[in-house]
Design an enzyme around this catalytic site. Structure first.
Site, PDB file in Angstrom:
ATOM      1  N   HIS A 172       4.232   1.702  -8.076  1.00  0.00           N
ATOM      2  CA  HIS A 172       3.251   0.618  -8.007  1.00  0.00           C
ATOM      3  C   HIS A 172       2.332   0.657  -9.231  1.00  0.00           C
ATOM      4  CE1 HIS A 172       3.876   1.454  -3.528  1.00  0.00           C
ATOM      5  NE2 HIS A 172       4.204   0.188  -3.624  1.00  0.00           N
ATOM      6  N   GLU A 183      12.126  -3.417  -9.995  1.00  0.00           N
ATOM      7  CA  GLU A 183      13.587  -3.540  -9.885  1.00  0.00           C
ATOM      8  C   GLU A 183      14.129  -2.646  -8.768  1.00  0.00           C
ATOM      9  OE1 GLU A 183      14.981  -2.695 -13.826  1.00  0.00           O
ATOM     10  OE2 GLU A 183      14.328  -4.660 -14.566  1.00  0.00           O
ATOM     11  N   GLN A 193      15.316  -8.409  -3.801  1.00  0.00           N
ATOM     12  CA  GLN A 193      14.035  -9.109  -3.614  1.00  0.00           C
ATOM     13  C   GLN A 193      13.616  -9.807  -4.905  1.00  0.00           C
ATOM     14  OE1 GLN A 193      10.459  -7.452  -1.475  1.00  0.00           O
ATOM     15  NE2 GLN A 193       9.836  -6.917  -3.541  1.00  0.00           N
ATOM     16  N   GLN A 246       8.137  -9.333   7.510  1.00  0.00           N
ATOM     17  CA  GLN A 246       9.319  -8.885   6.773  1.00  0.00           C
ATOM     18  C   GLN A 246       9.975  -7.651   7.386  1.00  0.00           C
ATOM     19  OE1 GLN A 246       6.924  -8.175   3.109  1.00  0.00           O
ATOM     20  NE2 GLN A 246       8.295  -6.436   2.790  1.00  0.00           N
ATOM     21  N   SER A 271       9.133   5.722  -3.429  1.00  0.00           N
ATOM     22  CA  SER A 271       9.018   4.743  -2.352  1.00  0.00           C
ATOM     23  C   SER A 271       7.945   5.227  -1.383  1.00  0.00           C
ATOM     24  CB  SER A 271      10.361   4.644  -1.618  1.00  0.00           C
ATOM     25  OG  SER A 271      10.174   4.010  -0.360  1.00  0.00           O
ATOM     26  N   SER A 272       7.221   4.282  -0.808  1.00  0.00           N
ATOM     27  CA  SER A 272       6.212   4.658   0.186  1.00  0.00           C
ATOM     28  C   SER A 272       6.876   5.373   1.355  1.00  0.00           C
ATOM     29  CB  SER A 272       5.485   3.414   0.697  1.00  0.00           C
ATOM     30  OG  SER A 272       4.967   2.693  -0.389  1.00  0.00           O
ATOM     31  N   GLY A 320       0.811  -1.218   0.000  1.00  0.00           N
ATOM     32  CA  GLY A 320       0.000   0.000   0.000  1.00  0.00           C
ATOM     33  C   GLY A 320       0.842   1.265   0.000  1.00  0.00           C
TER      34      GLY A 320
END
Ligand code: AMP
Length: 290
Positions: free
Chosen positions: A37, A152, A157, A61, A189-190, A31
């Protein structure tokens, strides 16, 4: 667009779609959605009949409890953004749904990530990738995607998830999508929401530094070793740490497929520089393929 919070309900929905041969594209997220996203969702929409997006801040995580607590949660705004992308289903479970008390708390998918889990993010965030693999495995089991889309931006990850899918021979194709950046180069980035005005301004130095690394790595050709890898890393450390708002956690220059550190430019067919930097208390990661 429908919003489902219950595993049984979404499994039912997916089953119906699969029965009529619809392809499922899946975008897992935590979210606080941004254009990074959205780019994954747009690609998924383009390539699949049905797009499923999950919104779940996954506790397993986070190795740092306060990082988990502070993580931005913007459910209403996320839903509005998702409607605009043409997303078909939002899966937004709560913690009890994904990690029921009845389930063994030592839940383990029984896969050894080996050294992939010990370097870079794995080294500085112990247990992080185990948590990622646990949740992605659960989400794949629930949504049965044909294709799943990852950024990416989280390069390690992406490599780990490809490794894990290959190890378990899961019937899902993993697609890596390019990093979307702000106008000044900062990777979206969030966590950027958590930066102060000054931290946000100075955070653009991270990408500028990666561009500097790219220039320097070019000189690692067999013709002329103007810089060694260690010299480049020292230059990064100085450039980041000279800024009073930033602190370097690591810079690694690695093979883009194996993630093993390289010593000389010609060792890898493709090189990626991965960086983690604290801007105040906010930890930011970025990378550049060289
Ligand atoms: P997150 O919500 O941070 O777990 O991210 C969900 C997905 O979006 C992951 O696959 C991320 O790699 C991807 N992602 C996050 N930021 C970006 C970005 N700036 N560009 C492209 N993909 C991103």
């Amino acid at each position: 667009m429908i919003i489902l919070k219950n595993i049984k309900k979404i499994k039912n929905y997916i089953k119906k779609k699969k029965n009529v041969n619809k392809t499922i594209g899946f975008v897992p997220t935590m979210g606080a959605l941004h254009q990074g996203h959205i780019s994954l969702l747009e690609r998924a929409k383009h390539e699949n009949d049905i797009v499923v997006c999950s919104l779940f801040v996954n506790p397993t995580q986070f190795n740092d409890k306060s990082d988990f607590e502070k993580y931005p949660r913007t459910f209403k705004e996320d839903i509005e953004k998702l409607k605009l992308t043409g997303c078909d289903v939002v899966f937004a479970p709560n913690e009890a749904e994904m990690y029921p008390k009845s389930e063994n708390s030592a839940y383990n998918i029984g896969i050894d990530l080996g050294y992939l889990d010990k370097i870079m993010e794995g080294n500085y965030r112990p247990g992080h990738f185990k948590g990622v693999v646990i949740i992605v495995n659960k989400l794949f089991d629930i949504t049965e995607p044909d294709t799943a889309y990852f950024g990416e931006k989280d390069y390690q990850q992406l490599i780990i998830l490809k490794y894990f899918v290959n190890m378990l021979k899961l019937p899902v194709k993993i697609i890596g999508c390019p990093i979307i950046r702000e106008d000044d180069g900062l990777a979206m980035s969030s966590r950027n929401k958590l930066l102060s005005v000054e931290e946000r301004k100075n955070a653009s130095i991270i990408y500028q530094t990666l561009l500097g690394v790219k220039e320097k790595v070019k000189t690692l050709s067999p013709m002329g070793y103007t810089f060694t890898i260690n010299e480049i890393k020292a230059w990064v450390k100085q450039k980041i740490n000279n800024n009073s708002f930033l602190r370097l956690e690591y810079i690694e220059i690695v093979d883009s497929k194996t993630l093993l550190p390289i010593e000389k430019g010609e060792e890898a067919s493709e090189i990626v520089a991965c960086i983690a930097v604290f801007a105040g208390k906010v930890r930011l990661i970025d990378n550049i393929v060289l």
